[in-house]
Scaffold this active site. Structure first.
Site, PDB file in Angstrom:
ATOM      1  N   HIS A  54     -92.090 -10.884 -14.842  1.00 27.09           N
ATOM      2  CA  HIS A  54     -91.322 -11.024 -16.085  1.00 27.09           C
ATOM      3  C   HIS A  54     -89.982 -11.709 -15.812  1.00 27.09           C
ATOM      4  CE1 HIS A  54     -93.394  -7.862 -18.838  1.00 27.09           C
ATOM      5  NE2 HIS A  54     -94.260  -8.603 -18.171  1.00 27.09           N
TER       6      HIS A  54
ATOM      7  N   TYR B  74     -87.121  -3.173 -25.918  1.00 27.74           N
ATOM      8  CA  TYR B  74     -86.320  -1.950 -26.071  1.00 27.74           C
ATOM      9  C   TYR B  74     -85.778  -1.956 -27.489  1.00 27.74           C
ATOM     10  CZ  TYR B  74     -86.126  -1.162 -20.995  1.00 27.74           C
ATOM     11  OH  TYR B  74     -86.439  -0.906 -19.690  1.00 27.74           O
TER      12      TYR B  74
ATOM     13  N   PRO C 249     -85.533   7.352 -17.635  1.00 26.01           N
ATOM     14  CA  PRO C 249     -86.372   6.178 -17.353  1.00 26.01           C
ATOM     15  C   PRO C 249     -85.948   4.893 -18.069  1.00 26.01           C
ATOM     16  CG  PRO C 249     -87.527   7.768 -18.757  1.00 26.01           C
ATOM     17  CD  PRO C 249     -86.261   8.421 -18.324  1.00 26.01           C
TER      18      PRO C 249
ATOM     19  N   LYS D  49     -85.390   2.658 -13.158  1.00 29.96           N
ATOM     20  CA  LYS D  49     -84.813   2.666 -11.803  1.00 29.96           C
ATOM     21  C   LYS D  49     -85.426   3.715 -10.870  1.00 29.96           C
ATOM     22  CE  LYS D  49     -82.049  -0.593 -12.245  1.00 29.96           C
ATOM     23  NZ  LYS D  49     -82.814  -1.718 -11.809  1.00 29.96           N
TER      24      LYS D  49
ATOM     25  N   TYR E 162     -80.262  -4.492 -14.107  1.00 31.78           N
ATOM     26  CA  TYR E 162     -81.633  -4.185 -14.544  1.00 31.78           C
ATOM     27  C   TYR E 162     -82.660  -4.689 -13.522  1.00 31.78           C
ATOM     28  CZ  TYR E 162     -85.609  -3.794 -17.791  1.00 31.78           C
ATOM     29  OH  TYR E 162     -86.806  -3.466 -18.381  1.00 31.78           O
TER      30      TYR E 162
END
Ligand SMILES: Cc1cc2nc3c(=O)[nH]c(=O)nc-3n(C[C@H](O)[C@H](O)[C@H](O)COP(=O)(O)OP(=O)(O)OC[C@H]3O[C@@H](n4cnc5c(N)ncnc54)[C@H](O)[C@@H]3O)c2cc1C
Length: 388
Positions: free
Chosen positions: A73, A199, A291, A295, A383
């Protein structure tokens, strides 16, 4: 009496990978696991892997299938109400690989089975003598008591394990935040609603559309801590997820029967120090992140990679500087991941009792994230785990 160099408690990703890395360096280990092999293989958990972690898995010789089947991604989408914004990783030369923890566990199990498989269904593991030079693990297996003498013990036994409790209460400090909600997750054979993770911050609560493959979705909705799983039919789950997504995205969401459905509480937790005498903590035994930041698994892999390097320095160079520095070095990396995970959780979820000011703050944080190049770059670093 049995003997090994490193006794490892737990056959989650951290215990299995540590054992694999040690074997490649010629260091013996024994892994003790309280659950059955099938139980460990059946757990559905994380799925987003940082590039730096992929490199560690390659070094361990367990990334062949991940390299073939993992989905690379280069961006992620943040949705706020009807607004959709893509954050591009590629311009920051970073990427992530989507590959289920279940698949990674399978790959690690196969690698370990080829040489020294974990001992499954071990009961009542007791950690002894960590302040001396001959620590020992006592346990019961198939009704017989055993003792395993070790040079070192690695506590890779997750949040509810025994290893952290072996550190005296006057030495161990813990730091914790428990969130007033959970995540209801569904795994289903439905094509992902979008090629990248979405998200969503919504007035009804947070939602996440993730995936495990091009045909399998892993989706979550924020739920009450005391939500009753029995009251969440598949249809109710998909309807709730649809209600929290921007209309255009929701229109493409396909319902499918759940293969797995569970509720996970959200927690931030750090233990310190991560070493006491000859005991070292790694992975979820040492820390928990909500979550949201993806990580948990990544931190676990980085912990055991660091620990493996420290054991290699001890055995092959007779140098203990890495073992001595393990706790402080790992904690710095851990606190940074904690910060990011707690921040992302705080801006995307609906909190009970949230005021209009709190809501304004969340929206301003997200506005800053998607519209400031500097904020986007900082997000991508954290991220994707590409920060120095
Ligand atoms: C429900 C759930 C969902 C999650 N979802 C995500 C996600 O979406 N993204 C993300 O990044 N992370 C997620 N995580 C976190 C991620 O899965 C963990 O960070 C990761 O599994 C840590 O690996 P570990 O090996 O340290 O611990 P674990 O995977 O917990 O493994 C510990 C092992 O030790 C064993 N054990 C425990 N006690 C004993 C004992 N006394 N004796 C012997 N063995 C013992 C356990 O059975 C287990 O096999 C999730 C975790 C949970 C629980």
């Amino acid at each position: 009496m049995q003997r090994t160099q490193v006794g490892i408690i737990g056959s989650g990703p951290s215990g299995l990978l540590l054992s694999q890395l040690l074997e490649r360096a010629g260091i013996e280990s024994v892994v003790l696991e309280r659950r059955s092999r099938d139980y460990v293989l059946g757990r559905v958990r994380a799925g987003v892997i940082e590039q730096g972690v992929v490199a560690i898995l390659r070094e361990a010789g367990v990334a062949a299938r991940l390299d073939r089947e993992g989905l690379v991604h280069h961006g992620v989408e943040i949705a706020v109400g009807e607004q959709r914004q893509r954050i591009d990783f590629a311009s920051h030369t970073a990427s992530l690989v989507v590959y289920g923890q279940t698949e990674l566990t399978k790959d690690l199990m196969e690698a370990r089975a080829a040489s020294s498989a974990p001992l499954f269904e071990v009961e009542d593991v007791v950690v002894e003598g960590i302040e001396g030079t001959r620590p020992r693990l006592r346990y019961r297996h198939l009704g017989t008591e055993h003792a395993l003498d070790c040079d070192f013990i690695a506590g890779c036994d997750g949040f509810h394990g025994v290893s952290r409790k072996a550190i005296p209460a006057n030495v161990l400090k813990t730091h914790e935040r428990v969130y007033p909600f959970g995540w209801l997750g569904v795994l289903a054979d439905a094509p992902p609603v979008s090629p990248e993770l979405v998200y969503a911050r919504h007035e009804r609560g947070f939602a996440l559309c993730s995936m495990r493959s091009a045909t399998r979705s892993r989706c979550y909705v924020q739920c009450a801590l005391d939500a009753d799983l029995a009251k969440w039919s598949d249809a109710r789950f998909w309807d709730e997820l649809r209600a929290r997504l921007p209309t255009a995205l929701a229109a493409g969401l396909q319902d499918a029967p759940s293969l797995e459905k569970s509720i996970a509480p959200l927690r931030s937790f750090v233990a310190e120090p991560l070493r006491h005498g000859r005991l070292f903590l790694a992975g979820d035994a040492a820390h928990i992140v909500p979550p949201t930041g993806a990580k948990g698994l990544n931190l676990a892999v980085r912990d055991v990679h660091q620990l493996a390097q420290a054991f290699v320095a001890h055995y092959s160079e007779r140098r203990d500087h890495l073992l001595d520095g393990y706790s402080a070095t790992a904690l710095r990396r851990i606190w940074r991941a904690e910060r990011f995970s707690a921040w992302l959780t705080s801006v995307l979820h609906r909190f009970p009792g949230q005021t209009s000011f709190d809501r304004g703050m969340q929206l301003a944080e997200l506005d800053q994230l998607v519209n400031s190049a500097a904020a986007r770059a900082a997000f991508v670093e954290a991220y994707t785990g590409s920060q120095p």
